[in-house]
Write a protein that holds these residues in place. Structure first.
Motif, mmCIF file in Angstrom:
data_model
loop_
_atom_site.group_PDB
_atom_site.id
_atom_site.type_symbol
_atom_site.label_atom_id
_atom_site.label_comp_id
_atom_site.label_asym_id
_atom_site.label_seq_id
_atom_site.Cartn_x
_atom_site.Cartn_y
_atom_site.Cartn_z
ATOM 1 N N SER A 12 109.090 -19.307 4.492
ATOM 2 C CA SER A 12 109.000 -18.558 5.755
ATOM 3 C C SER A 12 107.751 -17.696 5.823
ATOM 4 C CB SER A 12 110.235 -17.662 5.935
ATOM 5 O OG SER A 12 111.422 -18.416 5.972
ATOM 6 N N PHE A 13 107.111 -17.517 4.671
ATOM 7 C CA PHE A 13 105.907 -16.703 4.591
ATOM 8 C C PHE A 13 104.679 -17.545 4.226
ATOM 9 C CE2 PHE A 13 109.585 -14.131 3.872
ATOM 10 C CZ PHE A 13 109.338 -12.922 4.502
ATOM 11 N N GLY A 14 104.847 -18.862 4.243
ATOM 12 C CA GLY A 14 103.730 -19.733 3.909
ATOM 13 C C GLY A 14 103.537 -19.958 2.427
ATOM 14 N N VAL A 15 104.558 -19.674 1.618
ATOM 15 C CA VAL A 15 104.491 -19.891 0.180
ATOM 16 C C VAL A 15 105.365 -21.097 -0.145
ATOM 17 C CG1 VAL A 15 104.946 -18.948 -2.109
ATOM 18 C CG2 VAL A 15 104.137 -17.449 -0.273
ATOM 19 N N PRO A 24 100.069 -15.629 0.294
ATOM 20 C CA PRO A 24 99.686 -14.549 1.209
ATOM 21 C C PRO A 24 100.279 -13.198 0.849
ATOM 22 C CG PRO A 24 101.277 -16.029 2.231
ATOM 23 C CD PRO A 24 100.878 -16.655 0.946
ATOM 24 N N LEU A 25 101.297 -13.172 -0.003
ATOM 25 C CA LEU A 25 101.817 -11.904 -0.496
ATOM 26 C C LEU A 25 102.373 -12.125 -1.896
ATOM 27 C CD1 LEU A 25 105.135 -11.078 1.450
ATOM 28 C CD2 LEU A 25 104.213 -13.345 1.152
ATOM 29 N N GLU A 29 106.222 -8.226 -3.315
ATOM 30 C CA GLU A 29 106.206 -7.932 -1.878
ATOM 31 C C GLU A 29 107.171 -8.840 -1.125
ATOM 32 O OE1 GLU A 29 101.528 -6.490 -1.432
ATOM 33 O OE2 GLU A 29 102.051 -8.620 -1.317
ATOM 34 N N MET A 30 107.249 -10.102 -1.529
ATOM 35 C CA MET A 30 108.169 -11.045 -0.901
ATOM 36 C C MET A 30 109.619 -10.597 -1.073
ATOM 37 S SD MET A 30 108.790 -14.241 0.348
ATOM 38 C CE MET A 30 107.269 -15.109 0.002
ATOM 39 N N ARG A 276 99.737 -16.985 10.570
ATOM 40 C CA ARG A 276 100.228 -15.736 11.152
ATOM 41 C C ARG A 276 100.049 -14.638 10.116
ATOM 42 N NH1 ARG A 276 106.178 -16.408 12.409
ATOM 43 N NH2 ARG A 276 106.115 -17.491 10.423
ATOM 44 N N SER A 277 99.992 -13.421 10.562
ATOM 45 C CA SER A 277 99.828 -12.315 9.627
ATOM 46 C C SER A 277 101.107 -12.126 8.822
ATOM 47 C CB SER A 277 99.508 -11.017 10.372
ATOM 48 O OG SER A 277 100.635 -10.583 11.123
#
Length: 297
Positions: A12-15, A24-25, A29-30, A276-277
């Motif tokens: 969901s966060f691009g990982v 991206p994080l 942080e995830m 997306r950010s």
């Protein structure tokens, strides 16, 4: 009676496994973002991303491990044998995960490495397995499932766009040829031409894991017209935030109640890193959790 817990996933966060470059994080942080959004669990993501052994337990800090992707080339006998150790590595991580009630134990999510033709044309009816290939394909899926069971984990097979088990008919065929539970992914089934609500009812006795994902077939149609592949479909938002696509989300929740589903519901909003950010990804997962909460999940 439905007994569920809701998780989220690094994808969901691009990982995810097909990503290039740094995530991206960070893993910390995830985990913090998913816990703060009100989820009870998290999917594994790429092996090693969340850590292994004691480091994994410490990092999760109260979250449970819901499952994890184990990708194998079931269509290729030689490559399948060569890749089996990667399944073992995933199961090693599961073995060190925090203890959980039986119905919330992490599920090895058996994924297929995919079909090049279908990856290039997801949901576009590119050729799948030939009739004579199904028996061998299913036997290798069954072997992987039995390997998971030998380690004490009940697996679930994930039908997926861009692979040899993409359409509802192909899911039916795999269920006929194996005893492997199904990881029903509402977004992948929807975009492949299926009805997730009907599928939950029809396959109720075989559903062992649920990924809740929204989908937008208009984005798929444009992607096919433009000749882009599955990665770009994700990057274009083919899997929308819950309520923004075509998924009958209230119907899915009602169906889960009707069939008395017990286990994890994992929210996924597949995206590519950098599209997306991080802040937008986090906001979407907060909103997704709230939508399910409003529906009683």
């Amino acid at each position: 009676m439905r007994v569920t817990s809701v998780a989220n996933a690094p994808v969901s966060f691009g990982v995810f496994e097909l990503s290039d470059g740094p995530p991206p994080l960070t893993a910390d942080e995830m985990v913090r973002a998913i816990a703060d959004a009100g989820y009870a669990g998290i999917d594994l993501g790429p092996v090693g991303y969340l850590g292994t052994g004691d480091a994994l337990v410490e990092r999760l800090d109260g979250l449970l491990l819901a499952g994890g992707w184990a990708d194998l080339p079931y269509h290729d006998p030689g490559a399948f044998r060569e890749r089996l150790p990667t399944l073992d590595a995933t199961l090693d991580v599961f073995a060190a995960a925090p203890a959980a009630p039986e119905h919330l134990a992490p599920r090895p999510t058996l994924g297929c490495s995919g079909s090049p033709a279908r990856f290039a044309r997801p949901g576009g009816n590119a050729p799948g397995l030939e009739a004579g290939e199904w028996a061998g394909y299913a036997a290798r899926v069954q072997e992987a499932a039995d390997r998971c069971r030998e380690r004490g984990f009940e697996p679930a097979f994930h039908h997926h766009l861009g692979t040899y088990v993409e359409t509802p008919d192909e899911v039916e065929r795999l269920l006929e040829l194996t005893d492997v539970p199904l990881c029903l992914d509402t977004g992948h089934l929807l975009v492949a031409g299926g009805d997730p609500v009907t599928a939950l009812r029809d396959w109720a006795s075989r559903i062992g894991h649920v990924h809740i994902k929204d989908g937008d077939r208009s984005i798929l149609a444009q992607a096919l017209a433009d000749g882009v592949d599955l990665r770009e479909l994700m990057g274009r938002g083919g899997f929308a935030s819950l309520g923004e696509g075509e998924l009958d989300l209230p119907g899915v929740v009602r169906a889960l109640d009707e069939i008395g589903y017990q286990g994890w519901v994992i929210v996924e909003q597949d995206t590519l890193p950098g599209r997306r950010s991080v802040e937008q990804n986090i906001a979407d997962q907060v909103a997704n959790r709230e939508k399910l909460r409003e529906l009683g999940l």
